[in-house]
Design a protein around this motif. Structure first.
Motif, mmCIF file in Angstrom:
data_model
loop_
_atom_site.group_PDB
_atom_site.id
_atom_site.type_symbol
_atom_site.label_atom_id
_atom_site.label_comp_id
_atom_site.label_asym_id
_atom_site.label_seq_id
_atom_site.Cartn_x
_atom_site.Cartn_y
_atom_site.Cartn_z
ATOM 1 N N LYS A 177 0.842 -1.327 0.186
ATOM 2 C CA LYS A 177 -0.093 0.001 0.140
ATOM 3 C C LYS A 177 0.712 1.295 0.131
ATOM 4 N N PRO A 178 0.469 2.387 -0.460
ATOM 5 C CA PRO A 178 1.203 3.565 -0.453
ATOM 6 C C PRO A 178 1.872 4.079 0.780
ATOM 7 N N GLU A 179 1.112 3.804 1.724
ATOM 8 C CA GLU A 179 1.520 4.029 3.167
ATOM 9 C C GLU A 179 2.975 3.078 3.806
ATOM 10 N N GLN A 180 3.218 1.977 2.641
ATOM 11 C CA GLN A 180 4.298 1.336 3.134
ATOM 12 C C GLN A 180 5.766 1.788 2.345
ATOM 13 N N ILE A 181 5.286 2.808 1.772
ATOM 14 C CA ILE A 181 6.609 3.291 0.971
ATOM 15 C C ILE A 181 6.790 4.750 1.710
ATOM 16 N N SER A 182 8.085 5.063 1.811
ATOM 17 C CA SER A 182 8.579 6.246 2.440
ATOM 18 C C SER A 182 10.156 6.537 1.820
ATOM 19 N N GLY A 183 9.886 7.483 0.868
ATOM 20 C CA GLY A 183 11.176 7.800 0.184
ATOM 21 C C GLY A 183 11.500 6.598 -0.611
ATOM 22 N N ASN A 184 12.670 6.167 -0.272
ATOM 23 C CA ASN A 184 13.208 4.706 -1.053
ATOM 24 C C ASN A 184 13.031 3.699 -0.129
ATOM 25 N N ASN A 185 12.562 3.932 0.959
ATOM 26 C CA ASN A 185 12.286 2.705 1.975
ATOM 27 C C ASN A 185 10.938 2.091 1.893
ATOM 28 N N ILE A 186 10.827 0.919 2.095
ATOM 29 C CA ILE A 186 9.527 0.161 1.934
ATOM 30 C C ILE A 186 9.598 -0.829 3.145
ATOM 31 N N ALA A 228 9.530 -7.061 7.728
ATOM 32 C CA ALA A 228 10.696 -6.826 6.582
ATOM 33 C C ALA A 228 10.814 -5.461 6.078
ATOM 34 N N THR A 229 11.873 -5.005 5.821
ATOM 35 C CA THR A 229 12.138 -3.659 5.192
ATOM 36 C C THR A 229 13.167 -3.825 4.210
ATOM 37 N N GLY A 230 13.070 -2.520 3.313
ATOM 38 C CA GLY A 230 13.997 -2.902 2.316
ATOM 39 C C GLY A 230 14.275 -1.483 1.613
ATOM 40 N N ARG A 231 15.163 -1.361 0.462
ATOM 41 C CA ARG A 231 15.577 -0.143 -0.237
ATOM 42 C C ARG A 231 15.146 -0.349 -1.403
ATOM 43 N N ILE A 232 14.478 0.685 -2.168
ATOM 44 C CA ILE A 232 14.171 0.601 -3.606
ATOM 45 C C ILE A 232 15.381 1.106 -4.346
ATOM 46 N N LEU A 233 15.867 -0.016 -5.170
ATOM 47 C CA LEU A 233 16.821 0.381 -6.299
ATOM 48 C C LEU A 233 16.486 0.615 -7.363
ATOM 49 N N ARG A 234 15.436 0.368 -8.037
ATOM 50 C CA ARG A 234 14.938 0.707 -9.272
ATOM 51 C C ARG A 234 13.546 0.602 -9.485
ATOM 52 N N VAL A 235 13.102 1.425 -10.586
ATOM 53 C CA VAL A 235 11.625 1.203 -10.767
ATOM 54 C C VAL A 235 11.369 0.790 -12.390
ATOM 55 N N ASP A 236 10.339 0.080 -12.457
ATOM 56 C CA ASP A 236 10.055 -0.149 -14.021
ATOM 57 C C ASP A 236 8.558 -0.227 -14.124
ATOM 58 N N PHE A 237 8.145 -0.092 -15.299
ATOM 59 C CA PHE A 237 6.849 -0.101 -15.612
ATOM 60 C C PHE A 237 6.311 -1.245 -16.400
#
Ligand code: SAH
Length: 262
Positions: A7-16, A60-69
């Motif tokens: 959900k959107p609230e699980q993403i904060s900047g590059n952290n998830i 579980a938390t992680g860092r966003i490395l890349r975005v695709d569509f």
């Protein structure tokens, strides 16, 4: 790579941060550990490639490395309105496989020959949404189909006008086939499938006056759960393949993690 809708609230900047259920799946089922990779789907069409940095059985938390569509969504929106079947496994079958096929939304409804007792079924809504989520992750969807219900048939009819085309699957319809009813440029179709006992004559008349078009799926009678999947796949066969190749050019993937935050 394993995929999880967030959900959107699980993403904060590059952290998830992932839900406890997803953390459990990563840690216990897949034996993932910090440093492992997975894909998070935020429901807007983005696939976020994530490296897990902290992981336990319920967090579980992680860092966003890349975005695709990824372009895995159909270019026609199909809303499947399914009458409650006699047994719930049939409904779950429709939800699971309808999601794989590409349905955008499900509406579960009651009608005269469908099981009543909506109270008991209402408690199943969370389970149905979970089935759809798992099927959407498995089939590499980037949008999570909604599951709504349990509506009375009259409310399903009231939503028909919101769609470009609203079709009632009716086994006694002799003059109009799905093929004839489907414009080649349709992009938003509601399909309404009756229960094992079929629709009553009054329901068919009510549907027609609400603007639904009754269509035949052929001369043989299909089971309710077969009808939903056959109708969805025939619509996709007719409308999806033709201009798939001509779809908008690929959107570039975003390499810099800084530009990920919405
Ligand atoms: N008991 C009914 C059949 C109901 S089949 C009878 O024997 O007359 C369950 C549902 O599947 C129907 O309400 C309809 O929505 C859909 N369906 C099944 N076969 C169909 C067909 N050949 N054409 C259109 N809809 C069909």
């Amino acid at each position: 790579m394993t995929r999880y809708f967030v959900k959107p609230e699980q993403i904060s900047g590059n952290n998830i941060s992932f839900s406890p259920d997803d953390a459990h799946h990563m840690f216990i089922v897949l034996k993932m550990r910090p440093g492992s990779f997975c894909t998070a789907l935020d429901g807007t069409g983005r696939a976020l490639y994530v490296q897990i940095d902290d992981l336990g059985r319920s967090h579980a938390t992680g860092r966003i490395l890349r975005v695709d569509f990824p372009r895995t969504e159909a270019n026609v929106r199909i809303t499947v309105a399914q009458a409650l079947p006699r047994t719930l496994d049939k409904l779950e079958w429709v939800l699971e496989h309808g999601t794989e096929l590409g349905a955008s939304e499900f509406i579960v409804f009651s009608c005269e020959r469908a099981r009543e007792n909506a109270d008991r079924f209402l408690r199943k809504l969370d389970r149905w949404r979970e089935i759809v989520k798992t099927a959407a992750e498995q089939s590499e969807r980037v949008h999570l189909p909604e599951v709504n219900g349990i509506l009375p048939f009259s409310e399903v009819l009231a939503t028909a006008a919101q769609h470009e085309l609203a079709l009632l699957a009716y086994e006694r319809e002799k003059s109009c086939t799905l093929r004839e009813a489907l414009p080649s440029n349709a992009r938003d179709v509601l399909i309404v499938i009756g229960p094992e006992g079929g629709f009553t004559d009054e329901e068919v008349a009510g549907a027609r006056s609400a603007g639904l078009l009754a269509v035949s799926l052929g001369p043989r009678i299909l089971r309710t759960e077969t009808a939903a999947l056959v109708m969805s796949s025939q619509i996709l066969y007719a409308l999806e393949s033709s201009d798939d190749a001509a779809r908008a050019s690929d959107r570039p993937s975003v390499g810099a993690a800084n530009s990920i935050a919405a």
